[in-house]
Write a protein that holds these residues in place. Structure first.
Motif, mmCIF file in Angstrom:
data_model
loop_
_atom_site.group_PDB
_atom_site.id
_atom_site.type_symbol
_atom_site.label_atom_id
_atom_site.label_comp_id
_atom_site.label_asym_id
_atom_site.label_seq_id
_atom_site.Cartn_x
_atom_site.Cartn_y
_atom_site.Cartn_z
ATOM 1 N N SER A 42 -8.695 0.242 -7.652
ATOM 2 C CA SER A 42 -8.668 1.603 -8.188
ATOM 3 C C SER A 42 -8.401 2.621 -7.084
ATOM 4 O O SER A 42 -7.619 3.571 -7.269
ATOM 5 N N VAL A 43 -9.042 2.434 -5.928
ATOM 6 C CA VAL A 43 -8.806 3.337 -4.798
ATOM 7 C C VAL A 43 -7.374 3.201 -4.302
ATOM 8 O O VAL A 43 -6.701 4.205 -4.004
ATOM 9 N N GLN A 44 -6.872 1.982 -4.217
ATOM 10 C CA GLN A 44 -5.478 1.789 -3.820
ATOM 11 C C GLN A 44 -4.531 2.523 -4.763
ATOM 12 O O GLN A 44 -3.549 3.131 -4.326
ATOM 13 N N ASP A 45 -4.841 2.482 -6.045
ATOM 14 C CA ASP A 45 -3.993 3.167 -7.019
ATOM 15 C C ASP A 45 -4.080 4.682 -6.843
ATOM 16 O O ASP A 45 -3.059 5.380 -6.961
ATOM 17 N N ARG A 46 -5.269 5.204 -6.576
ATOM 18 C CA ARG A 46 -5.408 6.640 -6.320
ATOM 19 C C ARG A 46 -4.555 7.066 -5.136
ATOM 20 O O ARG A 46 -3.899 8.125 -5.162
ATOM 21 N N ILE A 47 -4.552 6.253 -4.091
ATOM 22 C CA ILE A 47 -3.745 6.572 -2.912
ATOM 23 C C ILE A 47 -2.267 6.565 -3.263
ATOM 24 O O ILE A 47 -1.517 7.481 -2.894
ATOM 25 N N ARG A 48 -1.842 5.559 -4.009
ATOM 26 C CA ARG A 48 -0.431 5.492 -4.413
ATOM 27 C C ARG A 48 -0.039 6.698 -5.254
ATOM 28 O O ARG A 48 1.019 7.302 -5.037
ATOM 29 N N GLN A 49 -0.880 7.054 -6.213
ATOM 30 C CA GLN A 49 -0.564 8.191 -7.083
ATOM 31 C C GLN A 49 -0.518 9.502 -6.297
ATOM 32 O O GLN A 49 0.344 10.351 -6.531
ATOM 33 N N ALA A 50 -1.462 9.669 -5.358
ATOM 34 C CA ALA A 50 -1.465 10.888 -4.539
ATOM 35 C C ALA A 50 -0.220 10.959 -3.668
ATOM 36 O O ALA A 50 0.358 12.040 -3.472
ATOM 37 N N CYS A 51 0.211 9.819 -3.150
ATOM 38 C CA CYS A 51 1.430 9.786 -2.341
ATOM 39 C C CYS A 51 2.654 10.130 -3.178
ATOM 40 O O CYS A 51 3.523 10.906 -2.749
ATOM 41 N N LEU A 52 2.737 9.568 -4.363
ATOM 42 C CA LEU A 52 3.865 9.879 -5.240
ATOM 43 C C LEU A 52 3.893 11.360 -5.576
ATOM 44 O O LEU A 52 4.960 11.998 -5.571
ATOM 45 N N HIS A 53 2.726 11.915 -5.876
ATOM 46 C CA HIS A 53 2.631 13.344 -6.203
ATOM 47 C C HIS A 53 3.081 14.205 -5.021
ATOM 48 O O HIS A 53 3.661 15.281 -5.215
ATOM 49 N N SER A 54 2.810 13.721 -3.806
ATOM 50 C CA SER A 54 3.144 14.487 -2.603
ATOM 51 C C SER A 54 4.501 14.115 -2.032
ATOM 52 O O SER A 54 4.858 14.572 -0.942
ATOM 53 N N LYS A 55 5.227 13.247 -2.770
ATOM 54 C CA LYS A 55 6.539 12.776 -2.307
ATOM 55 C C LYS A 55 6.445 12.106 -0.940
ATOM 56 O O LYS A 55 7.272 12.322 -0.043
ATOM 57 N N ARG A 56 5.421 11.275 -0.797
ATOM 58 C CA ARG A 56 5.220 10.498 0.416
ATOM 59 C C ARG A 56 5.287 9.009 0.085
ATOM 60 O O ARG A 56 4.968 8.601 -1.034
ATOM 61 N N LEU A 57 5.646 8.200 1.059
ATOM 62 C CA LEU A 57 5.626 6.762 0.870
ATOM 63 C C LEU A 57 4.179 6.270 0.882
ATOM 64 O O LEU A 57 3.395 6.679 1.756
ATOM 65 N N PRO A 58 3.797 5.428 -0.058
ATOM 66 C CA PRO A 58 2.414 4.931 -0.081
ATOM 67 C C PRO A 58 1.991 4.277 1.226
ATOM 68 O O PRO A 58 0.832 4.377 1.632
ATOM 69 N N GLU A 59 2.913 3.617 1.901
ATOM 70 C CA GLU A 59 2.557 2.950 3.157
ATOM 71 C C GLU A 59 2.310 3.934 4.297
ATOM 72 O O GLU A 59 1.893 3.528 5.391
#
Length: 233
Positions: free
Chosen positions: A11-28
């Motif tokens: 769930s935390v990994q998904d939150r990070i991915r979603q926040a990155c997408l929202h910020s136009k950043r690569l999840p990695e």
């Protein structure tokens, strides 16, 4: 318990991915540091089996027992540092997030074993300038960074902060934005230094931190569950 632990981890990994997408950043571009203080080695090993490699600890004696059992993992010291505890920290950790005095940096450098790579360190910034918290003020950070970056057995990688709690995401973003600008200032002043890390954002504000450029978020409660003692993750 392992099932719920892994569910929370994902769930935390998904939150990070979603926040990155929202910020136009690569999840990695954002690394997850699992704050495992007070938690058993069994939980750490379970997460390691599921791909988590970086763990944050606050208490020296407790962490040394864990490191001895899993030296292959990447260990980050994130708690307050007493002068008499710098030697074991310098000898056993890969990263230190909470360098808040020149004296501490000097001791870590002098006590880092010669056979180990330089110790990655972050300067702790009291970005909200709270009287109850340690850390350099923003102005002190700019003044001290060059001196600390010259210490031979350390590698100054960036900054860490725990801002004052805020009521909404817009308010949370303000101190994180100040941290981003402070790191940018240091990067301009030290163009050859590997200043690439902003350790900021915890369970309650990781989205705001990622929006403002966090490269490492420190998550404890939302992975491991509620703690029996007060937490800073």
């Amino acid at each position: 318990m392992s099932t719920s632990l892994i569910e929370r981890f994902h769930s935390v990994q998904d939150r990070i991915r979603q926040a990155c997408l929202h910020s136009k950043r690569l999840p990695e571009s954002v690394h997850l540091l699992a704050v495992s203080k007070t938690k058993p080695i069994e939980d750490i090993l379970t997460l390691a089996e599921n791909g988590q490699t970086c763990f944050g600890e606050n208490y020296v004696q407790e962490s040394l027992l864990k490191i001895a059992q899993s030296p292959e993992l990447e260990w980050h010291f994130i708690g307050p540092i007493q002068s008499n505890k710098t030697k074991p920290i310098a000898e056993h950790f890969d990263w230190v997030h909470s360098v808040d005095r020149l004296k501490i940096a000097q001791r870590l450098s002098s006590q880092r074993p010669a056979n180990l790579a330089p110790l990655n360190i972050l300067l702790e910034v009291n970005i909200s300038e709270e009287a109850s918290k340690t850390g350099f003020s923003p102005d002190e950070t700019i003044e001290i960074a060059n001196e600390i970056s010259q210490l031979p057995n350390l590698c100054l990688r960036g900054l860490m902060a725990i801002p004052q709690k805020a009521v909404n995401i817009e308010a949370q973003r303000v101190p994180f934005a100040l941290m981003r600008m402070l790191l940018q200032t240091l990067q301009k002043q030290n163009p050859n230094a590997p200043l690439d890390t902003l350790s900021m954002g915890m369970s309650g504000d990781l989205e705001a931190a990622i929006m403002e450029g966090a490269t490492m978020v420190r998550i404890g409660t939302d992975i491991f569950g509620a703690r029996d003692i007060s937490s800073n993750a």
